[in-house]
Design a protein around this motif. Structure first.
Motif, PDB file in Angstrom:
ATOM      1  N   LEU A 141      -6.558  11.130   4.441  1.00  0.00           N
ATOM      2  CA  LEU A 141      -6.358  11.677   3.099  1.00  0.00           C
ATOM      3  C   LEU A 141      -6.575  10.538   2.122  1.00  0.00           C
ATOM      4  N   ALA A 142      -7.230  10.825   1.014  1.00  0.00           N
ATOM      5  CA  ALA A 142      -7.534   9.779   0.034  1.00  0.00           C
ATOM      6  C   ALA A 142      -7.179  10.258  -1.370  1.00  0.00           C
ATOM      7  N   TYR A 143      -6.717   9.335  -2.174  1.00  0.00           N
ATOM      8  CA  TYR A 143      -6.417   9.581  -3.580  1.00  0.00           C
ATOM      9  C   TYR A 143      -7.106   8.502  -4.393  1.00  0.00           C
ATOM     10  N   GLN A 144      -8.091   8.899  -5.194  1.00  0.00           N
ATOM     11  CA  GLN A 144      -8.861   7.958  -6.013  1.00  0.00           C
ATOM     12  C   GLN A 144      -8.746   8.389  -7.476  1.00  0.00           C
ATOM     13  N   SER A 168     -10.456  14.145 -12.783  1.00  0.00           N
ATOM     14  CA  SER A 168     -11.731  14.293 -12.076  1.00  0.00           C
ATOM     15  C   SER A 168     -11.465  14.639 -10.615  1.00  0.00           C
ATOM     16  N   ARG A 169     -12.355  14.304  -9.757  1.00  0.00           N
ATOM     17  CA  ARG A 169     -12.180  14.582  -8.332  1.00  0.00           C
ATOM     18  C   ARG A 169     -11.449  13.411  -7.704  1.00  0.00           C
ATOM     19  N   SER A 170     -10.158  13.584  -7.463  1.00  0.00           N
ATOM     20  CA  SER A 170      -9.379  12.437  -7.032  1.00  0.00           C
ATOM     21  C   SER A 170      -8.701  12.588  -5.677  1.00  0.00           C
ATOM     22  N   LEU A 171      -8.506  13.788  -5.158  1.00  0.00           N
ATOM     23  CA  LEU A 171      -7.872  13.986  -3.859  1.00  0.00           C
ATOM     24  C   LEU A 171      -8.912  14.438  -2.844  1.00  0.00           C
ATOM     25  N   GLY A 172      -8.880  13.809  -1.685  1.00  0.00           N
ATOM     26  CA  GLY A 172      -9.874  14.163  -0.677  1.00  0.00           C
ATOM     27  C   GLY A 172      -9.342  14.036   0.735  1.00  0.00           C
ATOM     28  N   SER A 191      -8.051   2.928  -4.362  1.00  0.00           N
ATOM     29  CA  SER A 191      -7.697   4.260  -3.890  1.00  0.00           C
ATOM     30  C   SER A 191      -6.643   4.117  -2.804  1.00  0.00           C
ATOM     31  N   LEU A 192      -5.763   5.106  -2.725  1.00  0.00           N
ATOM     32  CA  LEU A 192      -4.746   5.149  -1.678  1.00  0.00           C
ATOM     33  C   LEU A 192      -5.285   5.972  -0.523  1.00  0.00           C
ATOM     34  N   VAL A 193      -5.077   5.498   0.695  1.00  0.00           N
ATOM     35  CA  VAL A 193      -5.606   6.190   1.865  1.00  0.00           C
ATOM     36  C   VAL A 193      -4.532   6.227   2.947  1.00  0.00           C
ATOM     37  N   GLY A 194      -4.395   7.380   3.577  1.00  0.00           N
ATOM     38  CA  GLY A 194      -3.543   7.544   4.749  1.00  0.00           C
ATOM     39  C   GLY A 194      -4.404   8.047   5.896  1.00  0.00           C
ATOM     40  N   LYS A 195      -4.185   7.509   7.106  1.00  0.00           N
ATOM     41  CA  LYS A 195      -5.026   7.882   8.248  1.00  0.00           C
ATOM     42  C   LYS A 195      -4.163   8.092   9.488  1.00  0.00           C
ATOM     43  N   VAL A 196      -4.610   8.992  10.336  1.00  0.00           N
ATOM     44  CA  VAL A 196      -4.038   9.164  11.667  1.00  0.00           C
ATOM     45  C   VAL A 196      -5.201   9.312  12.639  1.00  0.00           C
ATOM     46  N   PHE A 252     -13.998  15.041  -1.568  1.00  0.00           N
ATOM     47  CA  PHE A 252     -12.999  15.162  -2.636  1.00  0.00           C
ATOM     48  C   PHE A 252     -12.988  16.589  -3.161  1.00  0.00           C
ATOM     49  N   VAL A 253     -11.779  17.175  -3.241  1.00  0.00           N
ATOM     50  CA  VAL A 253     -11.669  18.595  -3.517  1.00  0.00           C
ATOM     51  C   VAL A 253     -11.076  18.962  -4.859  1.00  0.00           C
TER      52      VAL A 253
END
Length: 176
Positions: A50-53, A21-25, A63-68, A173-174
């Motif tokens: 960036l998010a991965y759900q 499904s829509r999992s990367l955003g 969900s995994l999330v990375g931020k700057v 989510f793309v």
């Protein structure tokens, strides 16, 4: 826990989940933060994430999330106040809520808690951050988060390192 152990666990989680499904955003937010060590230090600016759900569970959806973060401090100098990597957990996903009036499409109410490893490149310090998103709304392609407070605890000293609020964050989510 060592940094390498945490990174290995996150990598294993990422590799063991399906890309369905829509999992990367990716997302943009606006934050404000006050750092507690020594003289008063504040920063505000834009947070890129960036998010991965991998799933859409009704309860405890991870969900995994990375931020700057990019912003300015009180001296109007450009800074990168933090880099974060961690886990965001939607506590519940419900369609029965009073916030449907703000969107023309069906939207789910998904309050969340975030647990992050945070690095401050300017001070070369690391901390553990807890973030609450009490007003998080989700659609199949978007997350909308409003007024999400966070607090960081210094891992070396065991004290509150910083606190702040993310006023708004939009995540799109793309992937299919």
């Amino acid at each position: 826990m060592k940094k390498s152990t945490i990174l290995c666990m996150l990598l294993l989680f990422l590799l063991s989940t399906p890309l369905l499904s829509r999992s990367l955003g990716y997302g943009l937010g606006y934050y404000g933060e006050e750092i507690m060590d020594g003289p008063e230090r504040m920063s505000s600016g834009v947070e890129v994430s960036l998010a991965y759900q991998p799933w859409l569970l009704e309860y405890g959806n991870p969900s995994l999330v990375g931020k700057v973060a990019f912003g300015t401090d009180q001296d109007k100098e450009w800074v990168i106040p933090y880099l974060q990597a961690g886990l965001n957990i939607d506590l519940v996903r419900t369609m029965n809520h009073p916030f449907n009036v703000i969107a023309h499409n069906v939207i789910a109410y998904t309050p969340a808690i975030g647990l992050f490893y945070q690095m401050d490149p300017m001070r070369e310090s690391s901390s553990f951050t807890v973030e609450m998103s009490p007003l998080k709304l989700s659609q199949k392609d978007f997350w909308y988060e409003f007024f999400s407070p966070f607090i960081s605890f210094n891992l070396d000293e065991g004290v509150v390192d910083s606190w702040g609020i993310t006023l708004v964050r939009y995540t799109y989510f793309v992937t299919k």
